[in-house]
Design a protein around this motif. Structure first.
Motif, PDB file in Angstrom:
ATOM      1  N   ALA A  23       0.834  -1.205   0.000  1.00 36.66           N
ATOM      2  CA  ALA A  23       0.000   0.000   0.000  1.00 36.66           C
ATOM      3  C   ALA A  23       0.870   1.257   0.000  1.00 36.66           C
ATOM      4  N   ALA A  24       1.966   1.221   0.711  1.00 39.61           N
ATOM      5  CA  ALA A  24       2.888   2.361   0.727  1.00 39.61           C
ATOM      6  C   ALA A  24       3.655   2.462  -0.590  1.00 39.61           C
ATOM      7  N   TYR A  25       3.972   1.341  -1.190  1.00 38.13           N
ATOM      8  CA  TYR A  25       4.756   1.302  -2.424  1.00 38.13           C
ATOM      9  C   TYR A  25       3.972   1.869  -3.604  1.00 38.13           C
ATOM     10  N   ILE A  26       2.677   1.611  -3.670  1.00 39.95           N
ATOM     11  CA  ILE A  26       1.902   1.998  -4.868  1.00 39.95           C
ATOM     12  C   ILE A  26       1.749   3.511  -5.023  1.00 39.95           C
ATOM     13  N   PRO A  27       1.464   4.385  -4.192  1.00 41.62           N
ATOM     14  CA  PRO A  27       0.827   4.407  -2.875  1.00 41.62           C
ATOM     15  C   PRO A  27      -0.694   4.330  -3.001  1.00 41.62           C
ATOM     16  N   MET A  28      -1.287   3.631  -2.054  1.00 40.12           N
ATOM     17  CA  MET A  28      -2.727   3.406  -2.085  1.00 40.12           C
ATOM     18  C   MET A  28      -3.189   3.090  -0.662  1.00 40.12           C
ATOM     19  N   ASN A  29      -4.384   3.488  -0.349  1.00 36.81           N
ATOM     20  CA  ASN A  29      -4.972   3.166   0.933  1.00 36.81           C
ATOM     21  C   ASN A  29      -5.093   1.649   1.046  1.00 36.81           C
ATOM     22  N   ARG A  30      -4.861   1.093   2.231  1.00 40.59           N
ATOM     23  CA  ARG A  30      -4.949  -0.355   2.425  1.00 40.59           C
ATOM     24  C   ARG A  30      -6.332  -0.895   2.071  1.00 40.59           C
ATOM     25  N   ARG A  31      -7.353  -0.144   2.405  1.00 40.54           N
ATOM     26  CA  ARG A  31      -8.723  -0.587   2.115  1.00 40.54           C
ATOM     27  C   ARG A  31      -8.953  -0.690   0.600  1.00 40.54           C
ATOM     28  N   THR A  32      -8.439   0.297  -0.136  1.00 38.88           N
ATOM     29  CA  THR A  32      -8.559   0.271  -1.594  1.00 38.88           C
ATOM     30  C   THR A  32      -7.771  -0.895  -2.177  1.00 38.88           C
ATOM     31  N   LEU A  33      -6.574  -1.124  -1.655  1.00 36.88           N
ATOM     32  CA  LEU A  33      -5.757  -2.256  -2.098  1.00 36.88           C
ATOM     33  C   LEU A  33      -6.503  -3.566  -1.874  1.00 36.88           C
ATOM     34  N   LYS A  34      -7.161  -3.708  -0.728  1.00 39.02           N
ATOM     35  CA  LYS A  34      -7.933  -4.918  -0.435  1.00 39.02           C
ATOM     36  C   LYS A  34      -9.077  -5.087  -1.438  1.00 39.02           C
ATOM     37  N   GLU A  35      -9.755  -4.004  -1.757  1.00 38.83           N
ATOM     38  CA  GLU A  35     -10.830  -4.061  -2.752  1.00 38.83           C
ATOM     39  C   GLU A  35     -10.280  -4.520  -4.098  1.00 38.83           C
ATOM     40  N   TYR A  36      -9.117  -3.995  -4.478  1.00 39.40           N
ATOM     41  CA  TYR A  36      -8.513  -4.350  -5.760  1.00 39.40           C
ATOM     42  C   TYR A  36      -8.164  -5.833  -5.821  1.00 39.40           C
ATOM     43  N   TRP A  37      -7.576  -6.390  -4.748  1.00 40.90           N
ATOM     44  CA  TRP A  37      -7.228  -7.804  -4.812  1.00 40.90           C
ATOM     45  C   TRP A  37      -8.472  -8.669  -4.714  1.00 40.90           C
ATOM     46  N   GLN A  38      -9.482  -8.236  -3.991  1.00 37.20           N
ATOM     47  CA  GLN A  38     -10.717  -9.019  -3.925  1.00 37.20           C
ATOM     48  C   GLN A  38     -11.454  -9.008  -5.267  1.00 37.20           C
ATOM     49  N   GLN A  39     -11.327  -7.929  -6.007  1.00 36.59           N
ATOM     50  CA  GLN A  39     -11.934  -7.832  -7.339  1.00 36.59           C
ATOM     51  C   GLN A  39     -11.024  -8.421  -8.414  1.00 36.59           C
TER      52      GLN A  39
END
Length: 72
Positions: A23-39
């Motif tokens: 999440a820090a590397y992309i940077p992206m909120n952890r919640r958004t990152l979770k949505e992306y991997w779940q989708q």
């Protein structure tokens, strides 16, 4: 036998990232990152019941796909 095949598919330790690191590397909120991997919009590895890791190369490819070229 399946365990050996899955183990071989994992990226080397130097290229693995945990959720907070990714999440820090992309940077992206952890919640958004979770949505992306779940989708399934971003590749990930699920280790056990809860642990999710990312390959840095997959994160770089994800970022590269979203590049917007300059006009002028």
């Amino acid at each position: 036998m399946d365990r050996d095949r899955n183990k071989a598919a994992l990226p080397p330790k130097a290229l693995r990232m945990t959720v907070p690191d990714a999440a820090a590397y992309i940077p992206m909120n952890r919640r958004t990152l979770k949505e992306y991997w779940q989708q399934r919009r971003i590749p990930y590895y699920k280790i056990g019941h809860r642990t999710v890791i990312f390959d840095v190369r997959d994160l770089d490819a994800f970022i590269a796909k979203r590049r917007v070229e300059a006009i002028g």
